[in-house]
Write an enzyme that holds these catalytic residues in place. Sequence first.
Site, PDB file in Angstrom:
ATOM      1  N   HIS A 314       0.853  -1.198   0.000  1.00 24.07           N
ATOM      2  CA  HIS A 314       0.000   0.000   0.000  1.00 24.07           C
ATOM      3  C   HIS A 314       0.880   1.236   0.000  1.00 24.07           C
ATOM      4  O   HIS A 314       2.020   1.193   0.462  1.00 24.07           O
ATOM      5  CB  HIS A 314      -0.900  -0.001   1.251  1.00 24.07           C
ATOM      6  CG  HIS A 314      -2.115   0.864   1.111  1.00 24.07           C
ATOM      7  ND1 HIS A 314      -2.081   2.238   1.238  1.00 24.07           N
ATOM      8  CD2 HIS A 314      -3.411   0.547   0.834  1.00 24.07           C
ATOM      9  CE1 HIS A 314      -3.299   2.724   1.047  1.00 24.07           C
ATOM     10  NE2 HIS A 314      -4.131   1.724   0.796  1.00 24.07           N
ATOM     11  N   GLY A 315       0.356   2.343  -0.459  1.00 23.23           N
ATOM     12  CA  GLY A 315       1.066   3.626  -0.341  1.00 23.23           C
ATOM     13  C   GLY A 315       1.072   4.041   1.127  1.00 23.23           C
ATOM     14  O   GLY A 315       0.200   3.618   1.892  1.00 23.23           O
ATOM     15  N   ASP A 316       2.041   4.877   1.506  1.00 23.68           N
ATOM     16  CA  ASP A 316       2.117   5.230   2.928  1.00 23.68           C
ATOM     17  C   ASP A 316       1.125   6.329   3.311  1.00 23.68           C
ATOM     18  O   ASP A 316       1.158   6.856   4.411  1.00 23.68           O
ATOM     19  CB  ASP A 316       3.544   5.626   3.310  1.00 23.68           C
ATOM     20  CG  ASP A 316       4.035   6.828   2.520  1.00 23.68           C
ATOM     21  OD1 ASP A 316       3.241   7.397   1.734  1.00 23.68           O
ATOM     22  OD2 ASP A 316       5.201   7.208   2.686  1.00 23.68           O
ATOM     23  N   ASP A 317       0.214   6.653   2.388  1.00 25.58           N
ATOM     24  CA  ASP A 317      -0.760   7.704   2.674  1.00 25.58           C
ATOM     25  C   ASP A 317      -1.815   7.277   3.699  1.00 25.58           C
ATOM     26  O   ASP A 317      -2.530   8.095   4.218  1.00 25.58           O
ATOM     27  CB  ASP A 317      -1.468   8.145   1.386  1.00 25.58           C
ATOM     28  CG  ASP A 317      -2.067   6.982   0.633  1.00 25.58           C
ATOM     29  OD1 ASP A 317      -1.411   5.920   0.560  1.00 25.58           O
ATOM     30  OD2 ASP A 317      -3.186   7.117   0.112  1.00 25.58           O
ATOM     31  N   GLN A 323      -8.078   6.230   6.902  1.00 29.37           N
ATOM     32  CA  GLN A 323      -7.788   4.822   6.599  1.00 29.37           C
ATOM     33  C   GLN A 323      -6.894   4.151   7.656  1.00 29.37           C
ATOM     34  O   GLN A 323      -6.584   2.975   7.544  1.00 29.37           O
ATOM     35  CB  GLN A 323      -7.099   4.722   5.239  1.00 29.37           C
ATOM     36  CG  GLN A 323      -7.999   5.112   4.080  1.00 29.37           C
ATOM     37  CD  GLN A 323      -7.392   4.642   2.781  1.00 29.37           C
ATOM     38  OE1 GLN A 323      -7.434   3.477   2.435  1.00 29.37           O
ATOM     39  NE2 GLN A 323      -6.795   5.557   2.058  1.00 29.37           N
ATOM     40  N   ASP A 429     -42.021  28.414   6.118  1.00 23.58           N
ATOM     41  CA  ASP A 429     -42.042  27.340   5.108  1.00 23.58           C
ATOM     42  C   ASP A 429     -43.429  27.263   4.480  1.00 23.58           C
ATOM     43  O   ASP A 429     -44.188  26.326   4.716  1.00 23.58           O
ATOM     44  CB  ASP A 429     -41.659  26.027   5.829  1.00 23.58           C
ATOM     45  CG  ASP A 429     -41.606  24.833   4.895  1.00 23.58           C
ATOM     46  OD1 ASP A 429     -41.492  25.039   3.668  1.00 23.58           O
ATOM     47  OD2 ASP A 429     -41.679  23.696   5.397  1.00 23.58           O
TER      48      ASP A 429
END
Length: 656
Positions: A314-317, A323, A429
């Site tokens: 996975h990306g380290d993001d 996440q 209203d």
Amino acid sequence: MGVLTSEHPKCMTEISHRNTILSRQLRQCVEYGIEEVVMTTGYYDKVLIDYCNFLHLPLKITFVNNPLYDKTNYIYSIYCAKDHLKDGDIILMHGDLVFENLVFEAVVDSPDSCMTVSSTLPLPEKDFKAVIKDGRIEKVGIEFFENAMAAQPLYKIKKEDWLIWLSNIERFCENDNRKCYAENALNEVSGQCAIKPLDVKDMLCAEIDTPEDLEVVSAKLRTVNDRTVYMCFSTEYIHSGHIAIIKRAKRLGRLTIGVLSDQAVASFRRFPLMPFEERKALMASIAGVERVVEQSTLSYAENVRALKPDYVVHGDDWVNGFQRPIRQEVLDVLAEYGGQLVEYPYSSDPRYKEIDKMHRAELAMPDLRRGRLRKLLDMKGLVTAIEAHSGITGLIAEKTTVLQDGKTYQFDAMWISSLCDSTAKGKPDIELVDMTSRFRTIDDIMEVTTKPIIFDGDTGGLTEHFIYTVRSLERMGVSMVIIEDKTGLKKNSLFGTEVEQTQDSIENFCAKIAAGKKAQKTHDFMICARIESLILERGMEDALTRAFAFVGAGADAVMIHSRKKDPAEIFEFVAKFREKDSVTPIVVVPTSFNTVTEDEFKARGVNVVIYANQLTRTGFPAMQNAARTILEHHRAKECDDMCMSIKDIITLIPEE
Ligand code: SPV
Ligand code: MG
């Protein structure tokens, strides 16, 4: 190595069905972006050169022969090649070394000069060991045992360190000291170089000196080649950043890609423009992707437990942000069987942001937005909507995300309430805020969001006017208008019978619905008939009669409303309606009967749950409170704790 090397150099020994030690090393160089190789040769020099040419690899290989190969050690081979080795950082490796990709990747990516060592392997009797002091390699040789680790001659040496080592190699060789290791020259100058130990632990990084070594290493290589990798994607387009991470992942083993289901994508990002099957086919077409599977939730747990990959990539993001719990769960599941998480730096190339922006813009376009409510109804069975009456409340409706039990929750759609739109303008209203102003609110919300819009059309006005309203809403990209079967001066339903309200006749209202349906230009747009019989205490029979009549007149959905806390009459209506009509979507607004959960509504046959006024009802008291606090204290300090930080406000607003 005996017979194995009787006709070629040792590096040409086969270690798998498709590679020799050398071809594997060279292919790894190519894979990791190395373009130039200097290869020192000795015996069978021509065989080696022919072999390298035969491999046809995109490498510029400079062969340097050591004419004294049988009388010197490789310190002299380096000396012979010295003029080719002064231009930059180098990777230095022996020709009998076999290492797995993850080891090579760590070496190539190392920001410092480094040598591979192992903190877990026993110290070898006869092979290289490195003495480590203050986090640096102090000495390398076979004779050191104290403060030492098993070491392999696989190095990355930064140019400034290499030039120091090389000049001592030159000094050694020019003083006829050519039979020792190149490391002997290093040991004298190691204090001036900063070579760090790179601990590869149990990963494969081994020399082949004997047929036994060959057997052990080949066996380990088979397990390395058999490793599996898992990644998951929700993307609908592939850019170079995706390709780069897929490329890295597949170096680690046989790659399976999980593709998030449409429902999972819609729950965490936005509605996918490209459906699951298309996204799956896209992923399957990428070279090196061995298998594509569905991942039906944001949580990886189910797929990781089923596939038991050696690595999840996975990306380290996802280390921070929403996440994060998903990542933690992956780590926990991997720990159950000894799998490993590999994270690569997330690429935040502005070009990718641009693509993402284009994608968002596309989703916000009227034609795409309009039809999304029907699609969501098909996909999810139950759709939730929350009230929005301005750009900022639209953004809250669009962006608020909750992560619970490995799933993310977001609202699917927005409700543009007549009550809240009027209240925001300080007006009652009673259909007083005219359509032009209501359209302005829609436009403000649409400008900054992508989710489908359900518009509160009050009574729909005169039939002659309603047809124009339908066309305008449709053109703007609204997905559904809900009109209520009242006539005359409409008042908010939550007044019930406390105020005078007139229900329209079935005939009139059917005619209005039919006219609206006839006026619309697309199939996407939905007209929902709202039945006020329970509000006006006209009984269940009246509600049902009207519901079936309105569906008969063309209504795409019905909304049943009640102001009772007890949901019994709503449940009764839904059950009786569903006895005869199993398909027409049913909409509810559980402001009063608010104890019922979405799951229960769904189980009973409801399709749209609208949270009609909660943002307004929470927002204005907070503002009143702030105003009062400032008045009481004659300054704003006491109000500060109640305030959202300016930074948080700013992050809520998308940057253009
Ligand atoms: C609105 O939100 O304006 C509605 C729903 O029409 S209700 O207020 O419950 O009548
Ligand atoms: Mg209303």
